[in-house]
Write an enzyme that holds these catalytic residues in place. Structure first.
Site, short mmCIF file in Angstrom:
data_model
loop_
_atom_site.label_atom_id
_atom_site.label_comp_id
_atom_site.label_asym_id
_atom_site.label_seq_id
_atom_site.Cartn_x
_atom_site.Cartn_y
_atom_site.Cartn_z
N GLN A 190 0.90 -1.15 -0.30
CA GLN A 190 0.09 -0.11 -0.02
C GLN A 190 1.04 1.02 0.09
OE1 GLN A 190 -2.27 1.55 3.25
NE2 GLN A 190 -4.16 1.31 2.11
N TYR B 38 -5.85 10.78 3.96
CA TYR B 38 -4.53 11.27 3.70
C TYR B 38 -4.43 11.98 2.42
CZ TYR B 38 -4.11 8.16 7.68
OH TYR B 38 -4.05 7.56 8.96
N ARG C 182 -7.67 2.47 -3.05
CA ARG C 182 -8.63 2.12 -1.80
C ARG C 182 -9.28 3.74 -1.70
NH1 ARG C 182 -8.03 0.72 4.42
NH2 ARG C 182 -9.35 -1.30 4.34
N ASN D 166 -9.60 11.65 10.41
CA ASN D 166 -8.66 12.61 10.23
C ASN D 166 -9.14 13.82 9.50
OD1 ASN D 166 -6.13 11.46 10.89
ND2 ASN D 166 -6.31 10.31 8.86
N GLY E 275 -10.12 -6.50 8.40
CA GLY E 275 -8.93 -6.07 8.97
C GLY E 275 -8.61 -6.68 10.55
C1 8OZ Z 1 -4.94 3.93 12.15
C2 8OZ Z 1 -3.67 4.45 12.70
C3 8OZ Z 1 -2.63 4.85 11.84
C4 8OZ Z 1 -2.82 5.05 10.53
C5 8OZ Z 1 -5.47 4.55 7.89
C6 8OZ Z 1 -3.18 4.23 7.83
O1 8OZ Z 1 -6.40 4.94 8.63
C7 8OZ Z 1 -4.13 4.56 8.38
C8 8OZ Z 1 -4.11 4.53 9.85
C9 8OZ Z 1 -4.97 3.93 10.71
O2 8OZ Z 1 -5.64 4.32 6.41
#
Ligand code: 8OZ
Length: 355
Positions: free
Chosen positions: A97, A177, A224, A232, A312
């Site tokens: 990923q 992200y 994805r 976030n 997961g």
């Molecule tokens: C939880 C903690 C840190 C990173 C994501 C990469 O939510 C993460 C992530 C999840 O996709």
């Protein structure tokens, strides 16, 4: 009848079942370099039809959490080789990923400089740093002339992943992200060709996908997305229209799969987005994720709502998840305290049925 145990063709790969190990950040790669312990963890889970690794940052700029692995240096490639060899020796398949955190980072990771993002909009919440939680800072908006460099970071990381022996890559365009930050009007207020209309906001994902496809081949690339996840501090005023257009754009490029996180971070269904409407517009394989068990996974495949199902937390705690599903065996409980960071405890010591 097609179910979780039916084989499926993914590009040139013959997957032995439709059970996918979902990407999960585990923070056990000191200095960003995958270890033997990580190889053991993934090897234990190689009976999945497909493993998607935890997010691997595509550059120094892309990092946002402690001890996450990278996929952009020779040392990281060497570390990942032990992982891909272990999984392949166990007859598994594994995609890497590719991850850039964008604003979900902290100056501590960047010599005091601000993290980058589509626009200078600070996320509510706190970053995980080596010194604990710290408030997110206002990110620096990327200049238009920096975008080709971002695209090239993804292309380079995809090339590194193939050198490391991966079967392909998944672009992390979910969970708030960098790529998701560009998609959404809550985080993208740009006035250039990468902001404004949906067509403009999906442009970075399009260019990144095209560059990665040109580098390694469309049959080795998945994306994805998480249309209803507000994790976030990510928001969009029109997620259905946005992700419908994302699916159509990815169909035009011809990637292998679209991996959809169907639920919110709390695991709830949000009816504001109809996932089937998105999936209908995508002509490759669809991977569904979000709170599935065996019965719901089989049902999704039987009704054609998904081609594969990603698990997961159940996979984290059950290295032999396909065998347990097959036997209708009880599942190990996951220990939340050992999800992020630490050693083999809560990582490679979950028992299999045979133990
Ligand atoms: C939880 C903690 C840190 C990173 C994501 C990469 O939510 C993460 C992530 C999840 O996709």
């Amino acid at each position: 009848m097609t179910d979780l145990f039916s084989p499926v063709q993914l590009g040139n790969l013959e997957l032995s079942n439709r059970i996918v190990m979902a990407p999960m950040t585990r923070n056990r790669a000191p200095q960003g370099i995958p270890t033997e312990l990580m190889a053991e963890y993934y090897r234990q889970r190689a009976s999945a039809g497909l493993i998607v690794t935890e997010g691997a940052q595509i550059s120094e700029q892309g990092i946002g959490y402690p001890a996450t692995p990278g996929i952009h240096t020779d040392e990281q490639i060497e570390g990942w080789k032990t992982v891909t060899e272990a999984v392949h020796d166990a007859r598994g398949h594994i995609f890497c990923q590719l991850w850039h955190c964008g604003r979900i980072s902290h100056p501590d990771y960047h010599g005091g400089s601000k993290p980058v993002a589509p626009s200078a909009i600070v996320a509510a919440g706190q970053a995980f740093t080596y010194e604990g939680l710290k408030d997110f800072v206002e990110p620096r908006a990327l200049d238009a002339d920096e975008i080709p460099g971002i695209v090239d970071q993804y292309r380079h990381a995809a090339a590194c992943a193939m050198q490391a022996g991966f079967d392909g890559v998944e672009l992390h365009s979910a969970n708030g992200y960098l790529l998701d930050q560009f998609l959404r009007d809550g985080t993208n207020r740009r006035t250039d060709v990468y902001g404004g209309s949906i067509e403009n906001r999906i442009r970075l994902l399009k260019e990144v996908t095209e560059a990665v496809v040109a580098e390694i081949g469309a049959d080795k690339v998945g994306v994805r997305i998480s249309p209803v996840n507000a994790f976030n501090d990510i928001h969009d005023s029109e997620p259905q229209a946005l992700f419908n257009q994302v699916a159509e754009m990815l169909t035009d490029i011809g990637i292998a799969f679209l991996h959809v996180v169907e639920v919110t971070m709390a695991g709830d269904v949000d009816r504001a987005v109809d996932m089937s409407d998105i999936r209908r517009r995508f002509n490759g394989l669809s991977i569904a994720n979000g709170g599935y068990d065996k019965a719901r996974g089989n049902a999704a495949i039987a009704d054609g709502r998904a081609d594969l199902v990603a698990y997961g937390i159940p996979y984290l705690a059950n290295p032999d998840l396909p065998e347990r599903f097959k036997q209708d065996a009880a599942l190990n409980e996951a220990d939340q305290a050992t999800f992020y960071g630490g050693d083999e405890h809560g990582y490679t010591d979950y028992p299999t049925l045979g133990d």
